[in-house]
Design a protein around this motif. Structure first.
Motif, PDB file in Angstrom:
ATOM      1  N   PRO A   1      11.308   1.706  -7.464  1.00  0.00           N
ATOM      2  CA  PRO A   1      11.618   0.287  -7.639  1.00  0.00           C
ATOM      3  C   PRO A   1      10.813  -0.592  -6.677  1.00  0.00           C
ATOM      4  CG  PRO A   1      13.636   1.569  -7.411  1.00  0.00           C
ATOM      5  CD  PRO A   1      12.495   2.491  -7.102  1.00  0.00           C
ATOM      6  N   ALA A   2      10.386  -1.731  -7.188  1.00  0.00           N
ATOM      7  CA  ALA A   2       9.778  -2.748  -6.330  1.00  0.00           C
ATOM      8  C   ALA A   2      10.841  -3.248  -5.350  1.00  0.00           C
ATOM      9  CB  ALA A   2       9.256  -3.892  -7.190  1.00  0.00           C
TER      10      ALA A   2
ATOM     11  N   LEU B   1      17.080   3.686  -8.300  1.00  0.00           N
ATOM     12  CA  LEU B   1      18.011   2.840  -7.556  1.00  0.00           C
ATOM     13  C   LEU B   1      17.300   2.072  -6.446  1.00  0.00           C
ATOM     14  CD1 LEU B   1      21.071   5.213  -6.913  1.00  0.00           C
ATOM     15  CD2 LEU B   1      21.012   3.228  -8.431  1.00  0.00           C
ATOM     16  N   HIS B   2      17.737   0.831  -6.261  1.00  0.00           N
ATOM     17  CA  HIS B   2      17.311   0.023  -5.125  1.00  0.00           C
ATOM     18  C   HIS B   2      18.581  -0.566  -4.528  1.00  0.00           C
ATOM     19  CE1 HIS B   2      14.988  -2.892  -2.764  1.00  0.00           C
ATOM     20  NE2 HIS B   2      15.809  -3.827  -3.216  1.00  0.00           N
ATOM     21  N   ARG B   3      18.916  -0.169  -3.322  1.00  0.00           N
ATOM     22  CA  ARG B   3      20.143  -0.619  -2.664  1.00  0.00           C
ATOM     23  C   ARG B   3      21.353  -0.491  -3.602  1.00  0.00           C
ATOM     24  NH1 ARG B   3      18.886  -2.675   2.223  1.00  0.00           N
ATOM     25  NH2 ARG B   3      16.685  -3.135   2.498  1.00  0.00           N
ATOM     26  N   GLU B   4      21.539   0.721  -4.149  1.00  0.00           N
ATOM     27  CA  GLU B   4      22.692   1.052  -5.009  1.00  0.00           C
ATOM     28  C   GLU B   4      22.683   0.347  -6.358  1.00  0.00           C
ATOM     29  OE1 GLU B   4      24.434   3.568  -3.803  1.00  0.00           O
ATOM     30  OE2 GLU B   4      23.225   3.336  -1.978  1.00  0.00           O
TER      31      GLU B   4
ATOM     32  N   PRO C   1       0.802  -1.233   0.000  1.00  0.00           N
ATOM     33  CA  PRO C   1       0.000   0.000   0.000  1.00  0.00           C
ATOM     34  C   PRO C   1       0.839   1.289   0.000  1.00  0.00           C
ATOM     35  CG  PRO C   1      -0.147  -1.112   2.137  1.00  0.00           C
ATOM     36  CD  PRO C   1       0.600  -2.034   1.219  1.00  0.00           C
ATOM     37  N   GLN C   2       2.099   1.222   0.454  1.00  0.00           N
ATOM     38  CA  GLN C   2       2.935   2.430   0.480  1.00  0.00           C
ATOM     39  C   GLN C   2       3.582   2.697  -0.878  1.00  0.00           C
ATOM     40  OE1 GLN C   2       2.813   1.254   3.943  1.00  0.00           O
ATOM     41  NE2 GLN C   2       1.759   3.233   4.106  1.00  0.00           N
ATOM     42  N   THR C   3       4.196   1.661  -1.452  1.00  0.00           N
ATOM     43  CA  THR C   3       4.973   1.888  -2.684  1.00  0.00           C
ATOM     44  C   THR C   3       4.180   1.596  -3.948  1.00  0.00           C
ATOM     45  OG1 THR C   3       5.817  -0.386  -2.776  1.00  0.00           O
ATOM     46  CG2 THR C   3       7.085   1.196  -1.465  1.00  0.00           C
ATOM     47  N   HIS C   4       3.021   0.953  -3.817  1.00  0.00           N
ATOM     48  CA  HIS C   4       2.212   0.573  -4.978  1.00  0.00           C
ATOM     49  C   HIS C   4       2.937  -0.399  -5.907  1.00  0.00           C
ATOM     50  CE1 HIS C   4       0.287   4.617  -3.948  1.00  0.00           C
ATOM     51  NE2 HIS C   4      -0.634   3.724  -3.682  1.00  0.00           N
ATOM     52  N   THR C   5       3.949  -1.098  -5.385  1.00  0.00           N
ATOM     53  CA  THR C   5       4.644  -2.104  -6.192  1.00  0.00           C
ATOM     54  C   THR C   5       4.382  -3.494  -5.598  1.00  0.00           C
ATOM     55  OG1 THR C   5       6.693  -1.944  -4.910  1.00  0.00           O
ATOM     56  CG2 THR C   5       6.492  -0.481  -6.821  1.00  0.00           C
TER      57      THR C   5
ATOM     58  N   SER D   1      10.854   4.484  -0.280  1.00  0.00           N
ATOM     59  CA  SER D   1      11.382   3.542   0.701  1.00  0.00           C
ATOM     60  C   SER D   1      12.829   3.871   1.033  1.00  0.00           C
ATOM     61  CB  SER D   1      11.340   2.112   0.140  1.00  0.00           C
ATOM     62  OG  SER D   1      10.031   1.747  -0.129  1.00  0.00           O
ATOM     63  N   PRO D   2      13.294   3.454   2.220  1.00  0.00           N
ATOM     64  CA  PRO D   2      14.723   3.596   2.512  1.00  0.00           C
ATOM     65  C   PRO D   2      15.531   2.811   1.472  1.00  0.00           C
ATOM     66  CG  PRO D   2      13.515   2.703   4.414  1.00  0.00           C
ATOM     67  CD  PRO D   2      12.551   2.782   3.284  1.00  0.00           C
ATOM     68  N   HIS D   3      16.726   3.234   1.172  1.00  0.00           N
ATOM     69  CA  HIS D   3      17.610   2.575   0.193  1.00  0.00           C
ATOM     70  C   HIS D   3      17.042   2.638  -1.218  1.00  0.00           C
ATOM     71  CE1 HIS D   3      19.326   1.042   3.848  1.00  0.00           C
ATOM     72  NE2 HIS D   3      18.231   0.342   4.100  1.00  0.00           N
ATOM     73  N   VAL D   4      16.167   3.599  -1.485  1.00  0.00           N
ATOM     74  CA  VAL D   4      15.587   3.707  -2.825  1.00  0.00           C
ATOM     75  C   VAL D   4      15.811   5.118  -3.363  1.00  0.00           C
ATOM     76  CG1 VAL D   4      13.312   4.052  -3.915  1.00  0.00           C
ATOM     77  CG2 VAL D   4      13.841   1.877  -2.819  1.00  0.00           C
ATOM     78  N   ARG D   5      16.113   5.211  -4.669  1.00  0.00           N
ATOM     79  CA  ARG D   5      16.023   6.508  -5.345  1.00  0.00           C
ATOM     80  C   ARG D   5      14.869   6.434  -6.327  1.00  0.00           C
ATOM     81  NH1 ARG D   5      20.725   9.126  -9.049  1.00  0.00           N
ATOM     82  NH2 ARG D   5      20.179   7.367 -10.381  1.00  0.00           N
ATOM     83  N   HIS D   6      13.802   7.132  -5.976  1.00  0.00           N
ATOM     84  CA  HIS D   6      12.586   7.240  -6.784  1.00  0.00           C
ATOM     85  C   HIS D   6      12.890   8.238  -7.910  1.00  0.00           C
ATOM     86  CE1 HIS D   6       8.414   7.602  -7.805  1.00  0.00           C
ATOM     87  NE2 HIS D   6       7.884   7.485  -6.596  1.00  0.00           N
ATOM     88  N   VAL D   7      12.468   7.930  -9.137  1.00  0.00           N
ATOM     89  CA  VAL D   7      12.742   8.880 -10.226  1.00  0.00           C
ATOM     90  C   VAL D   7      11.476   9.596 -10.707  1.00  0.00           C
ATOM     91  CG1 VAL D   7      14.910   7.839 -10.975  1.00  0.00           C
ATOM     92  CG2 VAL D   7      12.755   7.019 -11.970  1.00  0.00           C
ATOM     93  N   TYR D   8      10.372   9.402 -10.008  1.00  0.00           N
ATOM     94  CA  TYR D   8       9.156  10.199 -10.211  1.00  0.00           C
ATOM     95  C   TYR D   8       8.760  10.368 -11.675  1.00  0.00           C
ATOM     96  CZ  TYR D   8       9.700  11.113  -5.270  1.00  0.00           C
ATOM     97  OH  TYR D   8       9.833  10.963  -3.920  1.00  0.00           O
ATOM     98  N   HIS D   9       8.639   9.251 -12.387  1.00  0.00           N
ATOM     99  CA  HIS D   9       7.997   9.344 -13.705  1.00  0.00           C
ATOM    100  C   HIS D   9       6.592   9.925 -13.510  1.00  0.00           C
ATOM    101  CE1 HIS D   9       6.551   8.571 -17.656  1.00  0.00           C
ATOM    102  NE2 HIS D   9       5.675   7.692 -17.241  1.00  0.00           N
ATOM    103  N   VAL D  10       5.981   9.482 -12.417  1.00  0.00           N
ATOM    104  CA  VAL D  10       4.649   9.972 -12.044  1.00  0.00           C
ATOM    105  C   VAL D  10       4.723  10.405 -10.578  1.00  0.00           C
ATOM    106  CG1 VAL D  10       2.287   9.185 -11.542  1.00  0.00           C
ATOM    107  CG2 VAL D  10       3.379   8.511 -13.688  1.00  0.00           C
ATOM    108  N   TYR D  11       4.119  11.565 -10.271  1.00  0.00           N
ATOM    109  CA  TYR D  11       3.985  11.976  -8.869  1.00  0.00           C
ATOM    110  C   TYR D  11       2.517  11.757  -8.501  1.00  0.00           C
ATOM    111  CZ  TYR D  11       4.390  14.646  -4.536  1.00  0.00           C
ATOM    112  OH  TYR D  11       4.390  15.021  -3.214  1.00  0.00           O
ATOM    113  N   ALA D  12       2.261  10.602  -7.847  1.00  0.00           N
ATOM    114  CA  ALA D  12       0.867  10.220  -7.567  1.00  0.00           C
ATOM    115  C   ALA D  12       0.551  10.418  -6.089  1.00  0.00           C
ATOM    116  CB  ALA D  12       0.634   8.765  -7.969  1.00  0.00           C
TER     117      ALA D  12
END
Ligand SMILES: *Cc1c(COP(=O)(O)O)cnc(C)c1O
Length: 379
Positions: free
Chosen positions: A137-138, A165-168, A107-111, A276-287
């Motif tokens: 990233p999932a 990115l997910h954990r680098e 429910p938080q990441t929608h992945t 999420s922690p250890h994630v770089r979101h690239v915001y293709h969509v800001y939902a």
């Protein structure tokens, strides 16, 4: 003030000279289908993502379908994915003759929710397709652990997640194969249709290179039934040019997201996207999420602001997939999200004044609607 959801003309005005020069080289050399410009892009994109190989193809849909073909997925097999994605993820599965099997989302990441994965695996499961939805990233560490334990390949749908990115590790380079779309509105966009597959598996790479070119391994010798799935030279040249700027594009989107997050922090009536922690979101969509979506859409529209829902009807409820027999209630988290999500304008060159206008209208909405302040039943 008119605030479009996306305005590509700003990016193209900045890069016009560079891109025109690149296109002219393709015309001068006549390398229109496959060829040196595609090879150059493949080399650079693989290096950017930290994968051994990139295979340039005609679209993201084609990339997904060919990855499954390359892994020998076919009739009688099933492939696990999520219901809240662009229809292409499921179509690619269906076009191999296999059956899509959906599992619910976090429910938080929608992945893809890795806690739902193991129980969905059967002897028919031939692949798993997590989708890095919106550019987040999932949970690949958890997904890969389960997949490895069962010996099942993972095909990442990274069509919305160039450079995430997910954990680098870079999205698309963590699974057995990773699929990208370069549809013009994606974070790395061509001037038409294009896609790519990443893999570090040499044998799979050879199969994919054959598959995109009618299964041809040597001149006039076709070792498998493939398709015309080639990338064209002009798209490759445009993409090589734009790839140099991808880090700036990502930073631009992340700056917009940060401004939104700050501007909407005290709103209470809407939920901003999680990272999420250890994630770089690239915001293709800001939902964002709001229980009062209908009202917010009309207020945004009245204020000249573009918005959209990605996606209002989960795939298991689409008429095209009625035969799978899921029905309403099969995936409550994805279904609830589909009723509340709303995508706000975001792109790297979005003017601050536009973003402030959106923030003002959303805050005004929140002041007039209780939103989640009166309802914490979900998440
Ligand atoms: C865009 C997209 C695709 C399909 O890519 P095309 O290049 O349009 O074929 C597949 N999956 C997701 C999640 C996408 O966003």
């Amino acid at each position: 003030m008119k605030v479009p959801l996306l305005d590509l003309s700003r990016q193209h005005a900045q890069l016009r000279k560079e891109i025109e020069r690149a296109i002219r080289r393709v015309i001068d050399e006549g390398a229109f289908c496959g060829g040196p410009f595609v090879e150059e892009f493949e080399t650079r994109f693989a290096a950017f993502c930290g994968a051994k190989y990139a295979i340039g193809v005609g679209s993201g849909t084609s990339a997904l379908w060919m990855s499954l073909r390359g892994l020998d997925v076919g009739p009688g097999d099933s492939v696990i994915t999520v219901p809240n994605t662009f229809i292409a993820t499921a179509e690619a599965i269906s076009m191999t003759g296999a059956t899509p099997v959906f599992i619910d989302i976090d429910p938080q990441t929608h992945t893809m929710d890795p806690r739902k994965l193991e129980q969905a695996i059967t002897p028919q499961t031939k692949a798993i397709i997590p989708v890095h939805l919106y550019g987040h990233p999932a949970d690949m560490a958890a997904i890969m652990q389960i997949a490895r334990a069962h010996g099942i390949p993972v095909v990442e749908d990274a069509c919305q997640a160039h450079g995430a990115l997910h954990r680098e590790q870079i999205a698309g380079a963590m699974g057995t194969a990773g699929c990208f779309s370069f549809y013009p509105s994606k974070n790395l966009g061509a001037f038409g249709e294009a896609g790519a597959i990443l893999t570090s598996d040499e044998a799979l790479c050879e199969r994919l290179r054959a598959c995109r070119n009618h299964g041809q391994t040597q001149r006039d010798c076709h070792s498998m039934v493939g398709w015309n799935g080639r990338m064209d030279g002009i798209q490759a040249a445009v993409l090589t040019t734009k790839l140099r700027h991808l880090p700036e594009f990502i930073q631009g989107r992340r700056n917009c997201a940060e401004r939104y997050n700050k501007g909407l922090a005290d709103t209470g009536g809407v939920i901003c996207p999680a990272e999420s922690p250890h994630v770089r979101h690239v915001y293709h969509v800001y939902a964002i999420r709001t229980p009062e979506r209908k009202a917010l859409i009309s207020e945004l529209t009245a204020a000249g602001i573009g918005c959209r829902v990605h996606y209002p009807m989960p795939i298991h409820l689409q008429p095209a997939y009625a035969s799978l027999g899921y029905g309403l209630g099969a995936f409550p988290v994805a279904e609830q999200a589909s009723r509340e999500i709303l995508s706000l304008p975001i792109y790297p060159e979005m003017p601050h004044s536009h973003l402030r206008h959106v923030v003002d209208v959303v805050n005004q909405h929140a002041a007039n609607h209780p939103g989640y302040r009166g309802d914490h039943s979900d998440d």
